[in-house]
Scaffold this motif. Structure first.
Motif, short mmCIF file in Angstrom:
data_model
loop_
_atom_site.label_atom_id
_atom_site.label_comp_id
_atom_site.label_asym_id
_atom_site.label_seq_id
_atom_site.Cartn_x
_atom_site.Cartn_y
_atom_site.Cartn_z
N PHE B 33 0.84 -1.20 0.00
CA PHE B 33 0.00 0.00 0.00
C PHE B 33 0.87 1.25 0.00
CE2 PHE B 33 -3.81 -2.36 1.30
CZ PHE B 33 -3.25 -3.47 1.89
N TYR B 35 0.51 5.41 1.02
CA TYR B 35 -0.28 6.43 1.70
C TYR B 35 0.45 7.76 1.60
CZ TYR B 35 -3.04 2.72 3.92
OH TYR B 35 -3.87 1.65 4.15
N GLN B 37 0.83 11.38 3.76
CA GLN B 37 0.56 11.98 5.05
C GLN B 37 0.98 13.45 5.03
OE1 GLN B 37 2.56 10.28 8.51
NE2 GLN B 37 0.93 10.96 9.86
N PRO B 43 -2.37 9.39 7.82
CA PRO B 43 -2.10 8.91 6.46
C PRO B 43 -3.39 8.76 5.66
CG PRO B 43 -0.88 7.61 8.08
CD PRO B 43 -1.84 8.46 8.85
N PHE B 45 -4.94 6.99 2.08
CA PHE B 45 -4.70 5.93 1.10
C PHE B 45 -4.49 6.50 -0.30
CE2 PHE B 45 -5.19 1.82 -0.85
CZ PHE B 45 -5.90 2.04 -2.02
N TYR B 48 -3.16 0.38 -3.89
CA TYR B 48 -2.98 -0.94 -3.30
C TYR B 48 -2.59 -1.94 -4.39
CZ TYR B 48 -4.87 -5.56 -1.85
OH TYR B 48 -5.05 -6.91 -1.59
N ASP B 56 -6.37 -1.29 -6.63
CA ASP B 56 -7.12 -0.09 -6.22
C ASP B 56 -6.19 1.11 -6.35
OD1 ASP B 56 -8.64 1.91 -4.99
OD2 ASP B 56 -9.28 0.64 -3.32
N SER B 58 -7.76 4.27 -6.37
CA SER B 58 -8.77 5.31 -6.19
C SER B 58 -8.27 6.52 -5.41
CB SER B 58 -10.00 4.72 -5.51
OG SER B 58 -9.66 4.24 -4.22
N LEU B 91 4.19 7.25 2.68
CA LEU B 91 4.39 6.03 3.46
C LEU B 91 4.02 4.81 2.63
CD1 LEU B 91 2.69 7.28 6.75
CD2 LEU B 91 5.12 6.76 6.51
N GLY B 99 -6.35 -9.50 0.63
CA GLY B 99 -7.63 -9.32 1.29
C GLY B 99 -7.59 -8.30 2.41
N GLY B 100 -8.77 -7.89 2.84
CA GLY B 100 -8.86 -6.80 3.80
C GLY B 100 -8.64 -7.22 5.22
#
Lengths: 111, 115
Positions: B33, B35, B37, B43, B45, B48, B56, B58, B91, B99-100
């Motif tokens: 991932f 991020y 900040q 942070p 998003f 991913y 992702d 987005s 970051l 998976g989440g």
């Protein structure tokens, strides 16, 4: 989008005191995480919570996943100088893999 | 190393220049991932990856931002024609599985300053 609310922005406590921090959301989260960030470093995972009502400890830290799934708290007992830093709550909604963070609470500990 | 490694730690660039930020995740971690900040904020998003697939993107703020992970390990975040509002700490985080809801482990970030 989802937001996690942390307040106040800063907290000042005396060494040896306990402190509690809250994190709330208008949306349901299915996982809550608490991170600590020191200046110039990345967030470090403190505690992860996966079930509503869950209470988990890690040394002097205790965190709870609220039963409504819209809040969590972190408690630090018997604070010491190295507890100084920024504490972030973060969560997953379950819809995707992205973590949503709060704005953080800066903790200062007076010796 | 044992943790997520990011380089450079600090990057200063002039407005309009392109920059590339590198992330070396924890060995064997499937998910990666990025991020952003901003000062005084948590942070946020950006994007991913699951192995080499970008699942992702987005959170990327504009088409000037591009990320890749061609072999499913090291990732690069590229920002083209940098603007002053791109100044932030970037970051990188990784997690073991796809998976989440898995804890994400963060690197120390790259602090980007655009003059």
């Amino acid at each position: 989008g989802q937001q996690l609310n942390q307040s106040p922005q800063s907290m000042f406590i005396q060494e040896g005191e306990d402190v509690s921090m809250n994190c709330t959301s208008s949306s349901i989260f299915n996982t809550w995480l608490w991170y600590k960030q020191d200046p110039g470093e990345g967030p470090v995972l403190l505690i992860a919570l996966y079930k509503a009502g869950e209470l988990t400890s890690n040394g002097r830290l205790t965190a709870q996943f609220g039963i409504t799934r819209k809040d969590s708290f972190l408690n630090i007992s018997a604070s010491i100088p190295s507890d100084v830093g920024i504490y972030f709550c973060a969560g997953f909604t379950g819809a995707n893999s992205k973590l949503t963070f709060g704005k953080g609470i800066t903790l200062s500990v007076r010796p | 190393g044992a943790g997520v490694s990011q380089s450079p730690r600090y990057k200063v660039a002039k407005r309009g220049q392109d920059v590339a930020l590198r992330c070396d995740p924890i060995s064997g971690h499937v998910s990666l991932f990025w991020y952003q900040q901003a000062l005084g904020q948590g942070p946020e998003f950006l994007t991913y990856f699951q192995n080499e697939a970008q699942l992702d993107k987005s959170g990327l703020p504009s088409d000037r931002f591009f990320a890749e992970r061609p072999e499913g390990s090291v990732s690069t975040l590229k920002i083209q024609r940098t603007q002053q509002e791109d100044s932030a700490v970037y970051l990188c985080a990784s997690s073991r599985w796809a998976g989440g809801n898995q804890p994400q482990h963060f690197g120390d970030g790259t602090r980007l300053s655009i003059l």
